[in-house]
Design a protein around this motif. Sequence first.
Motif, PDB file in Angstrom:
ATOM      1  N   SER A  12       0.806  -1.230   0.000  1.00 25.17           N
ATOM      2  CA  SER A  12       0.000   0.000   0.000  1.00 25.17           C
ATOM      3  C   SER A  12       0.841   1.282   0.000  1.00 25.17           C
ATOM      4  CB  SER A  12      -0.955   0.010   1.192  1.00 25.17           C
ATOM      5  OG  SER A  12      -0.227  -0.035   2.409  1.00 25.17           O
ATOM      6  N   HIS A  13       2.137   1.175   0.267  1.00 24.63           N
ATOM      7  CA  HIS A  13       3.034   2.342   0.280  1.00 24.63           C
ATOM      8  C   HIS A  13       3.664   2.633  -1.082  1.00 24.63           C
ATOM      9  CE1 HIS A  13       3.455   1.125   4.680  1.00 24.63           C
ATOM     10  NE2 HIS A  13       2.889   2.315   4.715  1.00 24.63           N
ATOM     11  N   GLU A  14       3.366   1.819  -2.079  1.00 26.74           N
ATOM     12  CA  GLU A  14       4.083   1.900  -3.352  1.00 26.74           C
ATOM     13  C   GLU A  14       4.065   3.300  -3.963  1.00 26.74           C
ATOM     14  OE1 GLU A  14       4.591  -0.392  -7.627  1.00 26.74           O
ATOM     15  OE2 GLU A  14       2.973  -1.010  -6.279  1.00 26.74           O
ATOM     16  N   MET A  41      16.283  -2.086  -7.568  1.00 26.87           N
ATOM     17  CA  MET A  41      15.349  -3.177  -7.840  1.00 26.87           C
ATOM     18  C   MET A  41      14.507  -2.850  -9.068  1.00 26.87           C
ATOM     19  SD  MET A  41      15.712  -5.572  -5.595  1.00 26.87           S
ATOM     20  CE  MET A  41      17.094  -5.585  -4.489  1.00 26.87           C
ATOM     21  N   GLU A  42      14.088  -3.891  -9.808  1.00 24.42           N
ATOM     22  CA  GLU A  42      13.324  -3.661 -11.035  1.00 24.42           C
ATOM     23  C   GLU A  42      11.889  -3.217 -10.763  1.00 24.42           C
ATOM     24  OE1 GLU A  42      12.908  -8.136 -10.298  1.00 24.42           O
ATOM     25  OE2 GLU A  42      14.595  -6.767 -10.301  1.00 24.42           O
ATOM     26  N   SER A  43      11.406  -3.430  -9.542  1.00 26.03           N
ATOM     27  CA  SER A  43      10.039  -3.013  -9.207  1.00 26.03           C
ATOM     28  C   SER A  43       9.898  -2.883  -7.696  1.00 26.03           C
ATOM     29  CB  SER A  43       9.021  -4.033  -9.727  1.00 26.03           C
ATOM     30  OG  SER A  43       9.144  -5.254  -9.007  1.00 26.03           O
ATOM     31  N   TYR A  44       8.818  -2.249  -7.298  1.00 31.21           N
ATOM     32  CA  TYR A  44       8.528  -2.114  -5.870  1.00 31.21           C
ATOM     33  C   TYR A  44       8.287  -3.495  -5.260  1.00 31.21           C
ATOM     34  CZ  TYR A  44       6.473  -0.422  -1.529  1.00 31.21           C
ATOM     35  OH  TYR A  44       6.216  -0.176  -0.203  1.00 31.21           O
ATOM     36  N   SER A  45       7.577  -4.344  -5.964  1.00 29.67           N
ATOM     37  CA  SER A  45       7.317  -5.713  -5.474  1.00 29.67           C
ATOM     38  C   SER A  45       8.618  -6.477  -5.276  1.00 29.67           C
ATOM     39  CB  SER A  45       6.405  -6.464  -6.439  1.00 29.67           C
ATOM     40  OG  SER A  45       5.127  -5.878  -6.448  1.00 29.67           O
ATOM     41  N   THR A  69      14.476  -2.964   7.200  1.00 30.58           N
ATOM     42  CA  THR A  69      14.369  -1.656   6.564  1.00 30.58           C
ATOM     43  C   THR A  69      12.980  -1.113   6.844  1.00 30.58           C
ATOM     44  OG1 THR A  69      15.918  -2.321   4.837  1.00 30.58           O
ATOM     45  CG2 THR A  69      14.536  -0.390   4.386  1.00 30.58           C
ATOM     46  N   LEU A  70      12.949   0.119   7.345  1.00 31.30           N
ATOM     47  CA  LEU A  70      11.690   0.729   7.758  1.00 31.30           C
ATOM     48  C   LEU A  70      11.495   2.085   7.090  1.00 31.30           C
ATOM     49  CD1 LEU A  70      12.203  -0.039  11.545  1.00 31.30           C
ATOM     50  CD2 LEU A  70      10.671  -1.276   9.991  1.00 31.30           C
ATOM     51  N   LEU A  71      10.240   2.458   6.939  1.00 29.08           N
ATOM     52  CA  LEU A  71       9.878   3.788   6.462  1.00 29.08           C
ATOM     53  C   LEU A  71       9.610   4.667   7.667  1.00 29.08           C
ATOM     54  CD1 LEU A  71       7.253   2.808   3.725  1.00 29.08           C
ATOM     55  CD2 LEU A  71       9.679   3.307   3.379  1.00 29.08           C
TER      56      LEU A  71
END
Length: 179
Positions: A12-14, A41-45, A69-71
């Motif tokens: 949901s943070h993408e 990375m090639e994508s958020y996923s 790793t945290l936001l």
Amino acid sequence: METIHLIQPKKSHETAVQDYIEEHFSFGEDSLHGSSLLTEMESYSAWLSHLTKQSDKATVPSDWVVSTTLLAIRKKDQKIIGTIDIRHELNEFLLEFGGHIGFGVRPSERGKGYASEMLRLGLDYCKILGLEKVMVACYKENIASARTIRKNGGVLEREFSHDDGKEVQVYWINLSDKR
């Protein structure tokens, strides 16, 4: 400074993470500190999958260590203020160059005290992990990061020249001194 909290990135943070990345790029920055390879990375996923592997001793690559790793999210408006990567232990490379914690703040939110609060919250997490001392390093030219580390109890241990020619400062923070 508004209140922030640290949370694990979710699908949901993408969109918010993409906005965070784009702001760095628009400021001419091509690397995001404390984000565990987010921009590589090639994508958020793929990044979320990478973080899952990094958080489990059974799946972390042999030349890496378990990390979280945290936001850093501002509570008032849910804006991503920064990222922080907490390594649960140090391998030879991290002991020499990287340390336990890497962190970064989005360019438009710098100078407002968020980095100090992020590091404080990260150190609290390190206490939960059972760490007694934490190593944090920064480039000597990054005066704001050095100030943030010292504000959180960092004591300069050494300086050295990195392969890129920049001077690096290595600090240690004794968590038993922090209540």
